[in-house]
Design an enzyme around this catalytic site. Structure first.
Site, PDB file in Angstrom:
ATOM      1  N   HIS A 169       0.845  -1.195   0.000  1.00 37.73           N
ATOM      2  CA  HIS A 169       0.000   0.000   0.000  1.00 37.73           C
ATOM      3  C   HIS A 169       0.876   1.239   0.000  1.00 37.73           C
ATOM      4  CE1 HIS A 169       0.680  -1.358   4.155  1.00 37.73           C
ATOM      5  NE2 HIS A 169       0.729  -0.077   4.489  1.00 37.73           N
ATOM      6  N   HIS A 185       0.976   5.122   1.105  1.00 37.52           N
ATOM      7  CA  HIS A 185       0.362   6.171   1.928  1.00 37.52           C
ATOM      8  C   HIS A 185       0.438   7.492   1.174  1.00 37.52           C
ATOM      9  CE1 HIS A 185       0.461   3.972   5.890  1.00 37.52           C
ATOM     10  NE2 HIS A 185       1.452   3.312   5.298  1.00 37.52           N
TER      11      HIS A 185
END
Ligand code: AMP
Ligand code: ZN
Length: 140
Positions: free
Chosen positions: A99, A101
């Site tokens: 992922h 950010h």
């Protein structure tokens, strides 16, 4: 990966505040924002770590992160944006589904990264590390 919290979000087994999706990626609000407006860009397909994620998916994640950053600047009035991607426990990764950010930053948001810059003992130490990295890169 059935016990992955982000796969559960993709499968709509647990809720998330989704702000964007297409065939490959999902973007949702981080429930523990470093700064309010903090979003996460994830692939819909479970991938981890960065080294095992296909190049085209890495590109897609970061192109999407760029779009989210622009939305934070234009839509939230952010003055800047941090784009980060943690790999491994040593790097602070808690969720093992890759992922990115995207964290909006404001001139007076009061947040400071613990960016504690160090010094090499001498130039040879830095060159030795650079040689090790170069030899890895030449293998490709
Ligand atoms: P990392 O430390 O890079 O693995 O970041 C994991 C991030 O996922 C943290 O910023 C968490 O706040 C966020 N997070 C964990 N669970 C959820 C969830 N259910 N919905 C949204 N964000 C989450
Ligand atoms: Zn997953």
């Amino acid at each position: 990966m059935n016990n992955c919290i982000f796969c559960k979000i993709v499968a709509q087994e647990i809720p998330a505040t989704i702000i964007h999706e297409d065939d490959d990626v999902l973007v949702f609000m981080d429930i523990g924002p470093i700064i309010k407006g903090h979003a996460l860009v994830i692939p819909k397909k479970h991938c981890d770590p960065v080294g095992e994620t296909p190049d085209d998916l890495i590109a897609k994640l970061h192109i999407t992160a760029k779009r989210i950053a622009q939305a934070q600047m234009n839509g939230l009035g952010a003055d800047g944006v941090n784009i980060m991607q943690n790999n491994g426990k040593a790097a602070g990764q808690e969720v093992e589904h890759i992922h990115v950010h995207v964290i909006p930053r404001f001139d007076k948001d009061g947040h400071h990264w613990n960016w504690n810059a160090k010094k090499y003992d001498n130039v040879e130490e830095m060159n030795d590390l650079a040689d090790k990295l170069r030899s890895q890169l030449e293998r490709r």
